[in-house]
Design a protein around this motif. Structure first.
Motif, PDB file in Angstrom:
ATOM      1  N   PRO A  28       0.808  -1.219   0.000  1.00  0.00           N
ATOM      2  CA  PRO A  28       0.000   0.000   0.000  1.00  0.00           C
ATOM      3  C   PRO A  28       0.842   1.271   0.000  1.00  0.00           C
ATOM      4  N   GLU A  29       0.238   2.350  -0.479  1.00  0.00           N
ATOM      5  CA  GLU A  29       0.860   3.672  -0.377  1.00  0.00           C
ATOM      6  C   GLU A  29       0.883   4.094   1.097  1.00  0.00           C
ATOM      7  N   PRO A  30       1.989   4.634   1.584  1.00  0.00           N
ATOM      8  CA  PRO A  30       2.081   4.963   3.006  1.00  0.00           C
ATOM      9  C   PRO A  30       1.154   6.081   3.464  1.00  0.00           C
ATOM     10  N   LEU A  31       0.731   6.939   2.549  1.00  0.00           N
ATOM     11  CA  LEU A  31      -0.160   8.037   2.927  1.00  0.00           C
ATOM     12  C   LEU A  31      -1.623   7.712   2.642  1.00  0.00           C
ATOM     13  N   SER A  32      -1.899   6.455   2.295  1.00  0.00           N
ATOM     14  CA  SER A  32      -3.269   6.052   1.993  1.00  0.00           C
ATOM     15  C   SER A  32      -3.950   5.468   3.229  1.00  0.00           C
ATOM     16  N   PRO A  33      -5.286   5.433   3.240  1.00  0.00           N
ATOM     17  CA  PRO A  33      -6.009   4.825   4.370  1.00  0.00           C
ATOM     18  C   PRO A  33      -5.717   3.333   4.518  1.00  0.00           C
ATOM     19  N   GLU A  34      -5.286   2.676   3.433  1.00  0.00           N
ATOM     20  CA  GLU A  34      -5.018   1.236   3.495  1.00  0.00           C
ATOM     21  C   GLU A  34      -3.798   0.904   4.343  1.00  0.00           C
TER      22      GLU A  34
END
Length: 271
Positions: A133-139
């Motif tokens: 996941p992208e580190p700045l994403s909610p995931e």
């Protein structure tokens, strides 16, 4: 090597100049990058409208109709916007001329970057399909890190730099986030609890967001789209500060090689 904050800063600098523009010509001066630049790029991209410029991990994705240009800056690459009549330099390997009278130009002295023309969804490409996941994403969260780390013996710094677990946490930002979270970089990933992983996920998000706001980190090669440098290096707490006092308790910052990379930490406040 440009890391996620530097690539995101590049994306934000380029987007106003390229999105909505049509490509007039593509000039490939040096096709031998990390992977060859195929002739299809210069044949298929001209005439198309650039619909979006996005980022996945350290890759930039230029969407143009049913095709995508996947770009990586490698060790020393940079993208600039220059007037069409700007003479090309020695390491200016690729020009994308736009209908605005400007050129998006790739400069890459070491030729470790790439410019791949894709005619299928980018998420299916081998370079992107297995990414976390992208580190700045909610995931991305502490719960995600906790679940992924169970049974792992690798050092936590190596664990968070593995793009299958989370993308874009490069060497500088891993050291800084672990310091903010108070976690020793050599602690086995599987021996860190859920609460501490929540703290680490928050530290990763905060560290990367601050670096993006500062325009990235310039230690050697990185230069932004506008020719300026990043400023996050002025805020580094431990990275590159071996022997200097920890900003929390004045203990001397130490350096250790972990996962073949220099790692900086405070031996007292990171446990």
């Amino acid at each position: 090597m440009p890391e996620l904050p530097e690539v995101e800063t590049t994306r934000r600098g380029l987007a106003p100049h390229v999105v909505g523009r049509h490509v007039v010509t593509v000039t490939v001066r040096q096709p031998r990058l990390r992977w060859p630049v195929t002739p299809q790029l210069a044949r298929d991209l001209p005439g198309r409208r650039i619909d979006a410029l996005t980022r996945r991990a350290k890759y930039l994705l230029l969407a143009a109709g049913d095709g995508h240009l996947l770009m990586h800056l490698g060790m020393s690459g940079r993208l600039r916007i220059v007037p069409t009549d700007t003479p090309a330099g020695l390491h200016d390997h690729l020009d994308i001329r736009l209908d605005s009278g400007q050129v998006m130009r790739l400069n890459d002295p070491r030729r470790f970057g790439c410019a791949l023309w894709l005619q299928h969804p980018p998420d299916e490409h081998a370079l992107i399909a297995g990414l976390g996941p992208e580190p700045l994403s909610p995931e991305f969260s502490g719960d995600w890190l906790y679940a992924r780390s169970r049974g792992r013996r690798a050092a936590v710094k190596v664990f968070i730099m593995d793009a299958a677990n989370v993308v874009g946490v490069g060497n500088i930002y891993a050291s800084e986030a672990l310091f903010e979270a108070g976690i020793h970089p050599s602690r086995p990933a599987g021996r860190i609890g859920r609460v501490r992983y929540a703290r680490l996920a928050a530290a990763i998000k905060q560290t990367l967001a601050r670096a993006i706001d500062a325009g990235g980190t310039t230690l050697r090669d990185y230069i932004g789209v506008d020719g300026g440098t990043g400023w996050f290096q002025l805020s580094l707490a431990v990275y590159g500060r071996e022997g200097q006092p920890c900003p929390r308790d004045a203990t001397s910052v130490r350096r250790r090689i972990i996962g073949q990379r220099s790692t900086f930490f405070c031996p007292r406040c990171q446990i």
